[in-house]
Structure formats: structure tokens, C-alpha cells
Design a protein around this motif. Sequence first.
Motif, PDB file in Angstrom:
ATOM      1  N   GLU A 107       8.079 -13.421  12.743  1.00 12.68           N
ATOM      2  CA  GLU A 107       9.147 -13.341  13.714  1.00 12.68           C
ATOM      3  C   GLU A 107       8.805 -12.313  14.773  1.00 12.68           C
ATOM      4  N   GLY A 108       9.616 -12.300  15.851  1.00 15.03           N
ATOM      5  CA  GLY A 108       9.502 -11.246  16.831  1.00 15.03           C
ATOM      6  C   GLY A 108       8.418 -11.484  17.859  1.00 15.03           C
ATOM      7  N   SER A 109       8.368 -10.607  18.847  1.00 16.69           N
ATOM      8  CA  SER A 109       7.404 -10.708  19.929  1.00 16.69           C
ATOM      9  C   SER A 109       6.233  -9.772  19.672  1.00 16.69           C
ATOM     10  N   ASP A 110       5.005 -10.262  19.938  1.00 14.57           N
ATOM     11  CA  ASP A 110       3.821  -9.442  19.738  1.00 14.57           C
ATOM     12  C   ASP A 110       3.847  -8.186  20.595  1.00 14.57           C
ATOM     13  N   GLN A 111       4.461  -8.256  21.766  1.00 13.83           N
ATOM     14  CA  GLN A 111       4.480  -7.126  22.667  1.00 13.83           C
ATOM     15  C   GLN A 111       5.613  -6.139  22.357  1.00 13.83           C
ATOM     16  N   GLU A 112       6.578  -6.534  21.573  1.00 14.59           N
ATOM     17  CA  GLU A 112       7.757  -5.698  21.354  1.00 14.59           C
ATOM     18  C   GLU A 112       7.877  -5.153  19.948  1.00 14.59           C
ATOM     19  N   CYS A 113       7.010  -5.610  19.032  1.00 21.26           N
ATOM     20  CA  CYS A 113       7.132  -5.215  17.623  1.00 21.26           C
ATOM     21  C   CYS A 113       5.892  -4.468  17.165  1.00 21.26           C
ATOM     22  N   GLU A 114       6.113  -3.414  16.419  1.00 21.49           N
ATOM     23  CA  GLU A 114       5.037  -2.591  15.854  1.00 21.49           C
ATOM     24  C   GLU A 114       5.148  -2.616  14.339  1.00 21.49           C
ATOM     25  N   VAL A 115       4.115  -3.076  13.665  1.00 17.95           N
ATOM     26  CA  VAL A 115       4.140  -3.207  12.214  1.00 17.95           C
ATOM     27  C   VAL A 115       3.986  -1.842  11.552  1.00 17.95           C
ATOM     28  N   VAL A 116       4.886  -1.541  10.642  1.00 18.45           N
ATOM     29  CA  VAL A 116       4.752  -0.372   9.780  1.00 18.45           C
ATOM     30  C   VAL A 116       4.213  -0.802   8.419  1.00 18.45           C
ATOM     31  N   SER A 117       4.789  -1.851   7.847  1.00 20.90           N
ATOM     32  CA  SER A 117       4.322  -2.382   6.562  1.00 20.90           C
ATOM     33  C   SER A 117       4.752  -3.823   6.417  1.00 20.90           C
ATOM     34  N   ARG A 118       3.849  -4.674   5.930  1.00 25.81           N
ATOM     35  CA  ARG A 118       4.193  -6.049   5.588  1.00 25.81           C
ATOM     36  C   ARG A 118       4.113  -6.304   4.089  1.00 25.81           C
ATOM     37  N   ASP A 119       3.452  -5.406   3.352  1.00 20.47           N
ATOM     38  CA  ASP A 119       3.372  -5.548   1.905  1.00 20.47           C
ATOM     39  C   ASP A 119       4.626  -4.965   1.259  1.00 20.47           C
ATOM     40  N   PRO A 120       4.982  -5.410   0.060  1.00 18.09           N
ATOM     41  CA  PRO A 120       6.149  -4.840  -0.619  1.00 18.09           C
ATOM     42  C   PRO A 120       5.984  -3.328  -0.792  1.00 18.09           C
ATOM     43  N   LEU A 121       7.013  -2.595  -0.461  1.00 20.64           N
ATOM     44  CA  LEU A 121       7.005  -1.141  -0.568  1.00 20.64           C
ATOM     45  C   LEU A 121       8.104  -0.719  -1.521  1.00 20.64           C
ATOM     46  N   LEU A 122       7.721  -0.097  -2.622  1.00 18.59           N
ATOM     47  CA  LEU A 122       8.690   0.431  -3.569  1.00 18.59           C
ATOM     48  C   LEU A 122       9.032   1.856  -3.175  1.00 18.59           C
ATOM     49  N   VAL A 123      10.311   2.106  -2.909  1.00 16.64           N
ATOM     50  CA  VAL A 123      10.760   3.443  -2.547  1.00 16.64           C
ATOM     51  C   VAL A 123      11.591   4.012  -3.691  1.00 16.64           C
ATOM     52  N   ASP A 124      11.105   5.097  -4.268  1.00 17.46           N
ATOM     53  CA  ASP A 124      11.900   5.853  -5.225  1.00 17.46           C
ATOM     54  C   ASP A 124      12.769   6.793  -4.393  1.00 17.46           C
ATOM     55  N   VAL A 125      14.001   6.383  -4.167  1.00 19.71           N
ATOM     56  CA  VAL A 125      14.878   7.099  -3.258  1.00 19.71           C
ATOM     57  C   VAL A 125      15.183   8.484  -3.832  1.00 19.71           C
ATOM     58  N   PRO A 126      15.003   9.544  -3.052  1.00 23.98           N
ATOM     59  CA  PRO A 126      15.274  10.886  -3.575  1.00 23.98           C
ATOM     60  C   PRO A 126      16.744  11.054  -3.921  1.00 23.98           C
ATOM     61  N   VAL A 127      17.015  11.728  -5.028  1.00 27.10           N
ATOM     62  CA  VAL A 127      18.404  11.970  -5.429  1.00 27.10           C
ATOM     63  C   VAL A 127      18.727  13.461  -5.387  1.00 27.10           C
ATOM     64  N   ASP A 128      17.949  14.225  -4.612  1.00 31.35           N
ATOM     65  CA  ASP A 128      18.176  15.668  -4.520  1.00 31.35           C
ATOM     66  C   ASP A 128      18.543  16.114  -3.108  1.00 31.35           C
ATOM     67  N   ASP A 129      18.768  15.159  -2.202  1.00 34.62           N
ATOM     68  CA  ASP A 129      19.141  15.433  -0.814  1.00 34.62           C
ATOM     69  C   ASP A 129      18.028  16.086  -0.003  1.00 34.62           C
ATOM     70  N   ALA A 130      16.859  16.276  -0.594  1.00 31.18           N
ATOM     71  CA  ALA A 130      15.746  16.834   0.156  1.00 31.18           C
ATOM     72  C   ALA A 130      15.069  15.738   0.963  1.00 31.18           C
ATOM     73  N   LEU A 131      14.206  16.143   1.877  1.00 28.89           N
ATOM     74  CA  LEU A 131      13.427  15.193   2.670  1.00 28.89           C
ATOM     75  C   LEU A 131      12.116  14.915   1.944  1.00 28.89           C
ATOM     76  N   HIS A 132      11.817  13.641   1.709  1.00 26.80           N
ATOM     77  CA  HIS A 132      10.605  13.265   0.996  1.00 26.80           C
ATOM     78  C   HIS A 132       9.754  12.343   1.862  1.00 26.80           C
ATOM     79  N   PRO A 133       8.578  12.807   2.310  1.00 25.99           N
ATOM     80  CA  PRO A 133       7.678  11.922   3.045  1.00 25.99           C
ATOM     81  C   PRO A 133       7.220  10.774   2.149  1.00 25.99           C
TER      82      PRO A 133
END
Length: 273
Positions: A107-133
Motif C-alpha cells: 500500500e501507499g506511495s513510494d515517494q510518501e512512505c518510509e519503511v521502518v519494519s515489514r517483518d513481525p516485531l514483538l514488543v515487550d511493552v515496558p510496565v515501569d513507565d521508563a523509556l525503552h529503546p
Amino acid sequence: MTITLLKHTKPIAVMATLGLLAACSGDLTGGNRHPVQLSFTTNNTVAAAANRIVADLVVGTNNELVLQKVQLVLGKIELDQTGTADCVAETEDVNDDHGDISDDDHEGSDQECEVVSRDPLLVDVPVDDALHPVINIPLAAGTYRELEAKLRPARTESVAFNTANPNLVGKSVRVEGTFKGTPFVFTSAVRSKIEMEFDPPLVVDATTKNATVSIDVRKWFVDASGAAIDPTTATPGSSSLSQIERNIRRSFHAFEDDNERGEDHREGHHGND
């Protein structure tokens, strides 16, 4: 954005063969790219910063719900320069020739979209309110108005991801915790296009360091009155499950965060509707 895996007391993300893909824009390469970090936090308000030493998220007027582990699967992440490109289109999933559920990945336009990830990304969401890269990826210089993501289970052809994460096969969300002291595991196959508007827009240049996704997990398991929902009542077809999945879809918010504090000081920001 740059995609780095950093080690913390509670790991944030495990990526199954995450492809560091080039941008859709074919002419933006080399020196036009800058490493930008994408981080996650549950710190939905500046006031929550004072609570960053807690180990778990506590929900409910009587603190009866405790969230100890929160995971979600993002099937695709892209940046939208115009805010209207529909880089991650909200298409109906269809059965392919093998009976598996699939959808359009172009989907989307080649000129308007920037890919960050197309593979499945598992995010272990932080539960301590800290910032996690979570990830770092070289992004094409430019101005971006939205971060778009697809919340969905990993497809059957994502063999490496599904093998590494058997508890999430066919699921996009998994939560462990206790309700009134009794352990529970909540899972959902909720699918949604998540659109997170940058206000002000994210400007990627040599000075850009970090963008943050804030997920208001505290609101996932609360009803309209603010009372905690017992996750064990969220059975298929139940009103509890519908409410929780609706809350999940609306809980995402993104902003430029070069100070890496996980705090958006802009007044009136809100999550995905």
C-alpha cells in the motif's frame, strides 16, 4: 530511525529476523539517511514520570488489577510524509489460495512512505513507565506527519517468528498479571491499523535522535466508568473483550522525543481513535 536492541532488566523487544529495509523512496540513500531511535513507554502523561521505579502497572480504583508482562505484535511499521498516503492501508484480510489469512503489503506511495519494519516485531511493552529503546534504523531525511503500524498476529509464513514465540501464534496481544491476587493470561488476535500523528511533525535530519511511542496500557482493562475489567471475563464474543480491544486500538501515541524522556509536553494529545 535506527533499530537497536538494548538490554534492560526487562527486555523490551525481540525481533524475528527484523529486516532493516530501505525506504520506499528509491532516490533517498546514503548521506540522506540519519539514524533515529524508536522507543516505547507506558508513560502516557508527564505526571507518570514520578512512578518510574515501579515494577508493574497497577490498575483499578482498588488496585485489584496488576499487569506484569505486556506483549504485542506489530506486523508492519512505516512513516507517512503527508499524513494521507495510507502507507499501512486498512484493508480487509482475505483467505489466500492456501486458506491462510493475508493482506496487501504494497500500500501507499513510494515517494510518501518510509519503511521502518515489514517483518513481525514483538514488543515487550515496558510496565515501569521508563523509556525503552526498541529499534534503530537509518531514515531518509524529511518531514513525517504520521507513524503508521499494523497490529496483527504474525502470518503463518513467518516461521522463525512463530517458532521463537509459540505463545503468540495467532495472537497480536498477550498480557500476564493478577486480578484480585489470582494470576491470569489474556490473549487477543485483535487487528488494527494504528495511525499516530506527529504534532508537531517529525523532522528527520542530522540532529534527530529519537521518536517515542507511548502506549496507555493502564486503560486497556477499564470500562467506561474507570473500573477495572476482570480479564478472565473477556471470552470470545463477550462485551468485555470488545471493550478491551477497543481500548487497545485507541491507546497509541507518537511524538519526537530527542531528550529521550518519554514525555510529550504538548497539551491535549490523545491516542489512536
